[in-house]
Design an enzyme around this catalytic site. Structure first.
Site, PDB file in Angstrom:
ATOM      1  N   SER A  72       0.857  -1.186   0.000  1.00  2.17           N
ATOM      2  CA  SER A  72       0.000   0.000   0.000  1.00  2.17           C
ATOM      3  C   SER A  72       0.892   1.234   0.000  1.00  2.17           C
ATOM      4  O   SER A  72       2.030   1.188   0.485  1.00  2.17           O
ATOM      5  CB  SER A  72      -0.876  -0.010   1.246  1.00  2.17           C
ATOM      6  OG  SER A  72      -1.339   1.288   1.509  1.00  2.17           O
ATOM      7  N   TYR A 114      -1.299  -0.974  10.066  1.00  3.32           N
ATOM      8  CA  TYR A 114      -1.366  -1.393   8.658  1.00  3.32           C
ATOM      9  C   TYR A 114      -0.133  -0.869   7.913  1.00  3.32           C
ATOM     10  O   TYR A 114       0.544  -1.619   7.201  1.00  3.32           O
ATOM     11  CB  TYR A 114      -2.660  -0.855   8.031  1.00  3.32           C
ATOM     12  CG  TYR A 114      -2.853  -1.192   6.573  1.00  3.32           C
ATOM     13  CD1 TYR A 114      -3.199  -2.478   6.175  1.00  3.32           C
ATOM     14  CD2 TYR A 114      -2.721  -0.208   5.586  1.00  3.32           C
ATOM     15  CE1 TYR A 114      -3.389  -2.783   4.836  1.00  3.32           C
ATOM     16  CE2 TYR A 114      -2.918  -0.499   4.254  1.00  3.32           C
ATOM     17  CZ  TYR A 114      -3.246  -1.784   3.869  1.00  3.32           C
ATOM     18  OH  TYR A 114      -3.438  -2.083   2.543  1.00  3.32           O
TER      19      TYR A 114
HETATM   20  P1  NAP Z   1     -10.340  -7.625   1.142  1.00  6.10           P
HETATM   21  O1  NAP Z   1     -11.436  -7.336   0.205  1.00  6.10           O
HETATM   22  O2  NAP Z   1     -10.558  -7.386   2.597  1.00  6.10           O
HETATM   23  O3  NAP Z   1      -9.882  -9.149   0.923  1.00  6.10           O
HETATM   24  C1  NAP Z   1      -8.892  -9.708   1.748  1.00  6.10           C
HETATM   25  C2  NAP Z   1      -8.651 -11.153   1.384  1.00  6.10           C
HETATM   26  O4  NAP Z   1      -7.714 -11.681   2.352  1.00  6.10           O
HETATM   27  C3  NAP Z   1      -9.902 -11.990   1.441  1.00  6.10           C
HETATM   28  O5  NAP Z   1      -9.926 -12.894   0.358  1.00  6.10           O
HETATM   29  C4  NAP Z   1      -9.756 -12.739   2.752  1.00  6.10           C
HETATM   30  O6  NAP Z   1     -10.362 -14.028   2.642  1.00  6.10           O
HETATM   31  C5  NAP Z   1      -8.236 -12.906   2.860  1.00  6.10           C
HETATM   32  N1  NAP Z   1      -7.845 -13.131   4.244  1.00  6.10           N
HETATM   33  C6  NAP Z   1      -8.005 -12.286   5.302  1.00  6.10           C
HETATM   34  N2  NAP Z   1      -7.636 -12.905   6.443  1.00  6.10           N
HETATM   35  C7  NAP Z   1      -7.242 -14.167   6.096  1.00  6.10           C
HETATM   36  C8  NAP Z   1      -6.754 -15.296   6.828  1.00  6.10           C
HETATM   37  N3  NAP Z   1      -6.624 -15.267   8.169  1.00  6.10           N
HETATM   38  N4  NAP Z   1      -6.446 -16.429   6.144  1.00  6.10           N
HETATM   39  C9  NAP Z   1      -6.588 -16.475   4.807  1.00  6.10           C
HETATM   40  N5  NAP Z   1      -7.030 -15.442   4.059  1.00  6.10           N
HETATM   41  C10 NAP Z   1      -7.351 -14.313   4.702  1.00  6.10           C
HETATM   42  O7  NAP Z   1      -9.008  -6.829   0.770  1.00  6.10           O
HETATM   43  P2  NAP Z   1      -8.520  -6.188  -0.628  1.00  6.10           P
HETATM   44  O8  NAP Z   1      -8.902  -4.770  -0.617  1.00  6.10           O
HETATM   45  O9  NAP Z   1      -8.887  -7.064  -1.766  1.00  6.10           O
HETATM   46  O10 NAP Z   1      -6.941  -6.218  -0.396  1.00  6.10           O
HETATM   47  C11 NAP Z   1      -6.086  -7.166  -0.986  1.00  6.10           C
HETATM   48  C12 NAP Z   1      -4.644  -6.708  -0.792  1.00  6.10           C
HETATM   49  O11 NAP Z   1      -4.449  -5.438  -1.416  1.00  6.10           O
HETATM   50  C13 NAP Z   1      -4.271  -6.521   0.676  1.00  6.10           C
HETATM   51  O12 NAP Z   1      -2.962  -6.974   0.900  1.00  6.10           O
HETATM   52  C14 NAP Z   1      -4.367  -5.018   0.869  1.00  6.10           C
HETATM   53  O13 NAP Z   1      -3.554  -4.567   1.920  1.00  6.10           O
HETATM   54  C15 NAP Z   1      -3.912  -4.513  -0.483  1.00  6.10           C
HETATM   55  N6  NAP Z   1      -4.386  -3.150  -0.795  1.00  6.10           N
HETATM   56  C16 NAP Z   1      -5.716  -2.898  -0.967  1.00  6.10           C
HETATM   57  C17 NAP Z   1      -6.135  -1.597  -1.282  1.00  6.10           C
HETATM   58  C18 NAP Z   1      -7.595  -1.271  -1.517  1.00  6.10           C
HETATM   59  O14 NAP Z   1      -7.938  -0.098  -1.705  1.00  6.10           O
HETATM   60  N7  NAP Z   1      -8.491  -2.218  -1.548  1.00  6.10           N
HETATM   61  C19 NAP Z   1      -5.205  -0.567  -1.389  1.00  6.10           C
HETATM   62  C20 NAP Z   1      -3.850  -0.853  -1.193  1.00  6.10           C
HETATM   63  C21 NAP Z   1      -3.455  -2.155  -0.912  1.00  6.10           C
HETATM   64  P3  NAP Z   1     -11.199 -14.765   3.804  1.00  6.10           P
HETATM   65  O15 NAP Z   1     -11.843 -13.696   4.649  1.00  6.10           O
HETATM   66  O16 NAP Z   1     -12.146 -15.571   3.017  1.00  6.10           O
HETATM   67  O17 NAP Z   1     -10.195 -15.570   4.531  1.00  6.10           O
END
Ligand code: NAP
Length: 247
Positions: free
Chosen positions: A147, A161
């Protein structure tokens, strides 16, 4: 925009956090390019929906319901995969949690520990368990989702974070340096703000329709797993690609 889809047929790709959001979009993009996707997350329903979508697109996947907060489960993962797959060509370390947006003195111990454990320690454990399979590929690609707040733009209240993503970037860079002779290439991918559950938690008042859909990340993702990529934990920033009209 028209998008060049690489040929990843014959390749195996593990994506963590594939049940929704960015991980799900990444898994689908890799499957559409021909890779056999190993989709990992806790939520079986989300993984099954992904599987249906991958099959409908003519691809194939194996589902791995696994909780990354369980060290023993991660330790078993590499050996278990070795019984079915001779190598792992692509590893996308996408799963992550936001923790809590709060001033540092106010963050609960339990949330601090859980966030560091999932965003950093679980990825170190994944490197440990997957390294033999990645080496066996001869030209594996490992991609770590970061991020902007993890280094490029420190921001008040994003405490645990931001700290976890800064540590993750150093983990990725260290692995890149140690892997130079193995053919493994490591990339760091910053998706920027995208329309997902995590973003909604971080910015509850924001209009999600103003944000890119996670599927838009595909061109940048394809660059990170390309055979032409020869960098050392290079940062791929979706926002910059978009500004240049490349994504
Ligand atoms: P999200 O919608 O919250 O999805 C997170 C994923 O991680 C889900 O598939 C969840 O699956 C999995 N996860 C969480 N805890 C887990 C555990 N204990 N074991 C296995 N899987 C687990 O998040 P996202 O926005 O798609 O983010 C994905 C990545 O991009 C992250 O690393 C985030 O920091 C990064 N990012 C996102 C943004 C943004 O704006 N969205 C910006 C910058 C960076 P389950 O709950 O099914 O386990």
């Amino acid at each position: 925009m028209t998008q060049t889809v690489p040929d990843l047929s014959g390749k195996t790709a593990l994506v963590t956090g594939a049940s929704r959001g960015i991980g799900r979009a990444i898994a689908l993009a890799l499957a559409k390019a021909g890779a056999h996707v190993l989709a990992l997350a806790r939520t079986v329903g989300g993984l099954e929906e992904l599987d249906d979508e991958i099959k409908a697109a003519g691809g194939s996947a194996s589902l791995i319901p696994l909780d990354l907060s369980d060290p023993a489960a991660i330790e078993r993962l590499g050996p278990a995969l070795s019984t079915r797959f001779a190598k792992l060509d692509i590893f996308v370390a996408n799963a992550g949690v936001l923790g809590e947006l709060a001033p540092l003195p106010d963050i609960y111990d339990e949330i601090w520990t859980r966030t560091i454990n999932l965003n950093v320690t679980a990825n170190w454990r994944l490197i440990k368990t997957l390294d033999p399979l990645l080496r066996a590929s001869g030209a594996a690609r490992a991609v770590f989702l970061t991020s902007r707040v993890g280094g490029e733009e420190p921001r008040a209240y994003w405490g645990v974070y931001a700290v976890s993503k800064a540590a993750l970037e150093m983990l990725a860079t260290t692995y890149a340096l140690e892997s130079k002779l193995t053919g493994i290439r490591v990339a760091i991918l910053d998706p920027g703000a995208m329309r997902t559950k995590m973003r909604e938690k971080a910015m509850p008042g924001e209009d999600p329709s103003t944000l890119p859909d996670p599927s838009e990340i595909a061109p940048v993702l394809y660059a990170t797993v390309s055979p032409d990529y020869d960098g050392t934990a290079e940062r791929f920033v979706f926002r910059e690609w978009r500004e240049k009209g490349l994504a």
